[in-house]
Write an enzyme that holds these catalytic residues in place. Structure first.
Site, PDB file in Angstrom:
ATOM      1  N   GLY A  31       0.780  -1.344   0.017  1.00 48.66           N
ATOM      2  CA  GLY A  31       0.111  -0.572   0.060  1.00 48.66           C
ATOM      3  C   GLY A  31       1.624   0.983   0.196  1.00 48.66           C
ATOM      4  O   GLY A  31       2.274   1.355  -0.374  1.00 48.66           O
ATOM      5  N   HIS A  37       4.457   1.735  -8.294  1.00 56.02           N
ATOM      6  CA  HIS A  37       3.134   0.387  -7.399  1.00 56.02           C
ATOM      7  C   HIS A  37       2.348   0.331  -9.016  1.00 56.02           C
ATOM      8  O   HIS A  37       1.565  -0.515  -9.249  1.00 56.02           O
ATOM      9  CB  HIS A  37       2.218   0.472  -6.565  1.00 56.02           C
ATOM     10  CG  HIS A  37       3.094   0.395  -5.323  1.00 56.02           C
ATOM     11  ND1 HIS A  37       3.103   1.792  -4.575  1.00 56.02           N
ATOM     12  CD2 HIS A  37       3.377  -0.656  -4.992  1.00 56.02           C
ATOM     13  CE1 HIS A  37       4.009   0.956  -3.423  1.00 56.02           C
ATOM     14  NE2 HIS A  37       4.291   0.080  -3.028  1.00 56.02           N
ATOM     15  N   GLN A  61       7.566 -10.045   7.414  1.00 58.91           N
ATOM     16  CA  GLN A  61       8.784  -9.388   7.014  1.00 58.91           C
ATOM     17  C   GLN A  61       9.863  -8.074   7.848  1.00 58.91           C
ATOM     18  O   GLN A  61      10.159  -7.825   6.727  1.00 58.91           O
ATOM     19  CB  GLN A  61       8.189  -9.217   5.522  1.00 58.91           C
ATOM     20  CG  GLN A  61       7.242  -7.795   5.241  1.00 58.91           C
ATOM     21  CD  GLN A  61       7.846  -8.323   3.228  1.00 58.91           C
ATOM     22  OE1 GLN A  61       6.323  -8.301   3.381  1.00 58.91           O
ATOM     23  NE2 GLN A  61       7.823  -6.794   2.871  1.00 58.91           N
ATOM     24  N   ASP A 150      12.725  -3.986  -6.090  1.00 57.81           N
ATOM     25  CA  ASP A 150      13.476  -4.909  -5.415  1.00 57.81           C
ATOM     26  C   ASP A 150      13.543  -6.324  -5.632  1.00 57.81           C
ATOM     27  O   ASP A 150      13.432  -7.263  -5.997  1.00 57.81           O
ATOM     28  CB  ASP A 150      12.275  -5.126  -4.305  1.00 57.81           C
ATOM     29  CG  ASP A 150      11.114  -4.821  -3.722  1.00 57.81           C
ATOM     30  OD1 ASP A 150      11.915  -3.791  -2.235  1.00 57.81           O
ATOM     31  OD2 ASP A 150      10.601  -3.778  -4.134  1.00 57.81           O
ATOM     32  N   SER A 185       9.882   5.040  -3.292  1.00 54.09           N
ATOM     33  CA  SER A 185       9.506   4.086  -2.872  1.00 54.09           C
ATOM     34  C   SER A 185       8.245   4.701  -1.150  1.00 54.09           C
ATOM     35  O   SER A 185       8.606   5.763  -1.500  1.00 54.09           O
ATOM     36  CB  SER A 185      10.482   3.818  -1.721  1.00 54.09           C
ATOM     37  OG  SER A 185      10.680   3.586  -0.544  1.00 54.09           O
TER      38      SER A 185
HETATM   39  P1  AMP Z   1       5.573  -2.513  -1.338  1.00 55.26           P
HETATM   40  O1  AMP Z   1       4.630  -1.786  -1.725  1.00 55.26           O
HETATM   41  O2  AMP Z   1       6.955  -1.779  -1.382  1.00 55.26           O
HETATM   42  O3  AMP Z   1       5.690  -3.914  -0.912  1.00 55.26           O
HETATM   43  O4  AMP Z   1       5.724  -3.243  -3.276  1.00 55.26           O
HETATM   44  C1  AMP Z   1       4.423  -3.623  -3.895  1.00 55.26           C
HETATM   45  C2  AMP Z   1       5.370  -3.794  -5.400  1.00 55.26           C
HETATM   46  O5  AMP Z   1       5.926  -3.178  -5.795  1.00 55.26           O
HETATM   47  C3  AMP Z   1       6.518  -4.656  -5.552  1.00 55.26           C
HETATM   48  O6  AMP Z   1       7.004  -5.603  -6.186  1.00 55.26           O
HETATM   49  C4  AMP Z   1       7.738  -3.915  -5.523  1.00 55.26           C
HETATM   50  O7  AMP Z   1       8.874  -4.035  -6.920  1.00 55.26           O
HETATM   51  C5  AMP Z   1       7.344  -2.986  -6.792  1.00 55.26           C
HETATM   52  N1  AMP Z   1       7.301  -1.160  -6.978  1.00 55.26           N
HETATM   53  C6  AMP Z   1       8.336  -0.798  -5.281  1.00 55.26           C
HETATM   54  N2  AMP Z   1       8.910   0.551  -5.780  1.00 55.26           N
HETATM   55  C7  AMP Z   1       9.071   0.413  -7.218  1.00 55.26           C
HETATM   56  C8  AMP Z   1       9.117   1.612  -7.920  1.00 55.26           C
HETATM   57  N3  AMP Z   1       9.876   2.436  -7.695  1.00 55.26           N
HETATM   58  N4  AMP Z   1       9.261   1.014  -9.714  1.00 55.26           N
HETATM   59  C9  AMP Z   1       8.502  -0.276  -9.847  1.00 55.26           C
HETATM   60  N5  AMP Z   1       7.853  -1.002  -8.929  1.00 55.26           N
HETATM   61  C10 AMP Z   1       8.299  -1.308  -7.378  1.00 55.26           C
END
Ligand code: AMP
Length: 282
Positions: A31, A37, A61, A150, A185
């Site tokens: 989220g 995302h 995690q 990631d 991020s």
């Molecule tokens: P998270 O909410 O941080 O767990 O991320 C969810 C998904 O979004 C994961 O597959 C991340 O690798 C991807 N993600 C997060 N930040 C980015 C970004 N800047 N560009 C592309 N994908 C992202």
């Protein structure tokens, strides 16, 4: 867009769609959605008949001293973004729905999880693999979308999909960045103005190392030294790791021969930031 907070609710929505032969795409997230995302979500919507996103800040995690309690959340805003993008179902379970009393089964992937974030954050990948496999089993998607941001996580999920014979097409999409190069991020929200101003050094350091790679540098030590030198310009940046690893198995390499990446993690006054750049010949 429909919203479900229970596993039964997700299954109720998806069962008839699956029976009707619809292709289901899935984007798991924690989220506080940003354009990174949404790039995954948009691709998912474009490639599938039915698109599912999940929002779950997975306690398994987070280490004891990590930011679980202050992890940013915006369920209203996230819902609006997902609905506008054409997502059909958003799954937002409570922690007890995923980890009920008595829960005791964990998924561990070896080798690719040994170094980098696996070494710095004990239990991190066990938590990720466990929740991702659970979410895969709840949604049973045909396709899933992860971000290159990631990278070790994406390679770990690919390993798990292969090792457990999951019938899921995995897409790993490029990192979406701010105009100054900082990888988007959810944790960027923690940065104060000063830290936000130096954070683009991560990408600058990595692109500088990639330029040296293109010019023929193949020594991991030399590339790491370059990254370290650029990051040293900001004393606030505390390096956790800078690693050059083989892209397939995430094992450290001394001299690059084949596809590799440079990945790093730093701490900026309590905010953990990670980034990477892929190095390919030609
Ligand atoms: P998270 O909410 O941080 O767990 O991320 C969810 C998904 O979004 C994961 O597959 C991340 O690798 C991807 N993600 C997060 N930040 C980015 C970004 N800047 N560009 C592309 N994908 C992202």
């Amino acid at each position: 867009m429909q919203r479900a907070t229970t596993i039964a609710g997700v299954r109720e929505v998806l069962k008839p769609l699956r029976a009707a032969g619809k292709r289901i795409g899935f984007v798991p997230t924690m989220g506080y959605l940003h354009a990174g995302h949404m790039s995954l979500v948009e691709r998912c919507v474009a490639e599938n008949d039915v698109s599912v996103a999940s929002i779950f800040v997975n306690p398994a995690q987070f280490g004891p001293n990590m930011d679980l309690d202050r992890y940013p959340r915006d369920p209203e805003g996230d819902g609006a973004k997902l609905a506008a993008a054409g997502v059909d179902l958003c799954f937002e379970p409570a922690v007890e729905e995923i980890y009920p009393e008595g829960f005791g089964t964990w998924v561990e992937v070896d080798k690719v999880t040994e170094g980098m974030d696996g070494a710095s954050r004990p239990g991190y990948f066990r938590g990720i693999c466990t929740v991702v496999l659970k979410l895969f089993e709840i949604v049973r998607p045909d396709a899933a979308y992860f971000g290159e941001k990631d990278l070790q996580q994406a390679v770990t999920v690919r390993r798990m999909i292969e090792d457990l014979h999951l019938e899921i097409d995995l897409s790993v999409l490029p990192t979406v960045r701010e105009p100054d190069g900082l990888a988007m991020s959810s944790r960027n929200a923690y940065l104060n103005d000063e830290d936000r101003a130096v954070a683009p050094l991560l990408h600058e350091a990595l692109t500088g190392a990639a330029a040296r790679f293109r010019e023929g540098e193949r020594s991991a030590d030399a590339l790491v030294a370059h990254v370290r030198e650029v990051l040293a310009r900001a004393p606030a940046i505390a390096v956790d790791y800078i690693s050059v690893v083989d892209l397939r198995d995430m094992q450290p390499v001394e001299s690059i021969d084949g596809d590799a990446c440079i990945a790093l993690a730093v701490d900026l006054h309590g905010t953990r930031l990670i980034d990477n750049i892929i190095l390919r010949d030609g």
